[in-house]
Design a protein around this motif. Sequence first.
Motif, PDB file in Angstrom:
ATOM      1  N   THR A 229     -36.279 -29.196 -24.332  1.00  0.00           N
ATOM      2  CA  THR A 229     -37.537 -29.075 -24.961  1.00  0.00           C
ATOM      3  C   THR A 229     -37.778 -30.252 -25.658  1.00  0.00           C
ATOM      4  O   THR A 229     -39.168 -30.671 -25.572  1.00  0.00           O
ATOM      5  CB  THR A 229     -37.225 -27.769 -26.172  1.00  0.00           C
ATOM      6  OG1 THR A 229     -37.000 -26.460 -25.346  1.00  0.00           O
ATOM      7  CG2 THR A 229     -38.831 -27.654 -26.673  1.00  0.00           C
TER       8      THR A 229
ATOM      9  N   ASP B  94     -39.341 -28.386 -20.434  1.00  0.00           N
ATOM     10  CA  ASP B  94     -39.073 -27.200 -20.638  1.00  0.00           C
ATOM     11  C   ASP B  94     -38.481 -25.975 -19.472  1.00  0.00           C
ATOM     12  O   ASP B  94     -37.970 -25.079 -19.871  1.00  0.00           O
ATOM     13  CB  ASP B  94     -40.690 -26.479 -21.065  1.00  0.00           C
ATOM     14  CG  ASP B  94     -41.384 -26.859 -22.304  1.00  0.00           C
ATOM     15  OD1 ASP B  94     -40.415 -26.530 -23.298  1.00  0.00           O
ATOM     16  OD2 ASP B  94     -41.961 -27.871 -22.326  1.00  0.00           O
TER      17      ASP B  94
ATOM     18  N   ALA C 250     -35.085 -26.455 -20.061  1.00  0.00           N
ATOM     19  CA  ALA C 250     -34.827 -25.339 -21.280  1.00  0.00           C
ATOM     20  C   ALA C 250     -34.714 -24.289 -21.147  1.00  0.00           C
ATOM     21  O   ALA C 250     -33.898 -23.434 -21.559  1.00  0.00           O
ATOM     22  CB  ALA C 250     -35.869 -26.005 -22.269  1.00  0.00           C
TER      23      ALA C 250
ATOM     24  N   SER D 268     -40.590 -22.023 -25.364  1.00  0.00           N
ATOM     25  CA  SER D 268     -40.602 -22.760 -24.165  1.00  0.00           C
ATOM     26  C   SER D 268     -41.428 -22.211 -23.049  1.00  0.00           C
ATOM     27  O   SER D 268     -42.482 -22.877 -22.288  1.00  0.00           O
ATOM     28  CB  SER D 268     -39.102 -23.035 -23.495  1.00  0.00           C
ATOM     29  OG  SER D 268     -38.763 -23.932 -24.233  1.00  0.00           O
TER      30      SER D 268
ATOM     31  N   ASN E 136     -45.035 -23.330 -23.826  1.00  0.00           N
ATOM     32  CA  ASN E 136     -45.151 -24.758 -23.265  1.00  0.00           C
ATOM     33  C   ASN E 136     -45.525 -24.633 -21.755  1.00  0.00           C
ATOM     34  O   ASN E 136     -46.340 -25.470 -21.013  1.00  0.00           O
ATOM     35  CB  ASN E 136     -43.958 -25.422 -23.638  1.00  0.00           C
ATOM     36  CG  ASN E 136     -43.961 -25.734 -25.226  1.00  0.00           C
ATOM     37  OD1 ASN E 136     -45.006 -25.771 -25.836  1.00  0.00           O
ATOM     38  ND2 ASN E 136     -42.674 -26.213 -25.170  1.00  0.00           N
TER      39      ASN E 136
END
Length: 275
Positions: free
Chosen positions: A10, A15, A18, A42, A45
């Motif tokens: 992250t 992401d 992640a 995440s 994002n």
Amino acid sequence: SVTSLGRCHTENDEDSKAIACLIRALERDPFSPETLLALGVSYVNELDHEKAVQTLKSWVAHHPLYAGMEQVDGSPREEDDLYGGADVEDEGIEGEVANGGIRTMRAKTMVEMRDVERLLLRALEFDRTADAAADVYEALGVVYNVSRDFDAAVDAFQRAIEVRPDDYELRNKLGATLANSNRSDEALPSYRVALKLKPKYARGWLNMAISHSNLQNYQEAARCYLQTLSLNPEAKHVWSYLRIALTCSEQWDLLPLAASQDLNAFHKHFDFVEY
């Protein structure tokens, strides 16, 4: 741990990696508050609003501090029904814009998001200790970002920072929220504090570069893009951002260096640290 690896991804603006790590971590500990909150962030994002809302709802529902708190039933109440009460699952509400396209948020997701908001506000009343409140305000800031209520998100992150002033991730979230609300000039101080707290923070450098670009500070944007690439050479998409900054600043002679992705050659032209 797998959660720590996910958080590292992250921080490097990775992401998708992640999310994969955090999902694996939840297979081992399905109710980890740290992992659930990180996963929710995440998903935001990545503009996956539905999964973000579901994950944040799971975070507050399974948090040990709120085990005795009454949960919402998931059905919209009259005062919270923003969509006229009919066929809400089939409607779309304009959401984030990414890569030139419009991301839509299903009305059902919006209703669920309001449920999460009510849960979080109830959690603030349930446990008023500072550390607990900081976590809830952070989660609220994420929820308000999903709904694009950026003023409320800014307020939530600022309240969390009052409790955790040395949290560089919170500083970055505040900066990103300000930038998303067309306040890039106000975002820069938040990024600077985040990077003072953690100089090797790739996502912070990238976000600061984008804010400088928004403000047409293309020279400084290019320097920050180069610092990002120094910290995360795998962030190949940042080279295209760098080319745009160089083009806007009419540094035509440097475009071949960007095209060849020759990071070392840029030291003659920009002041950044190579790791």
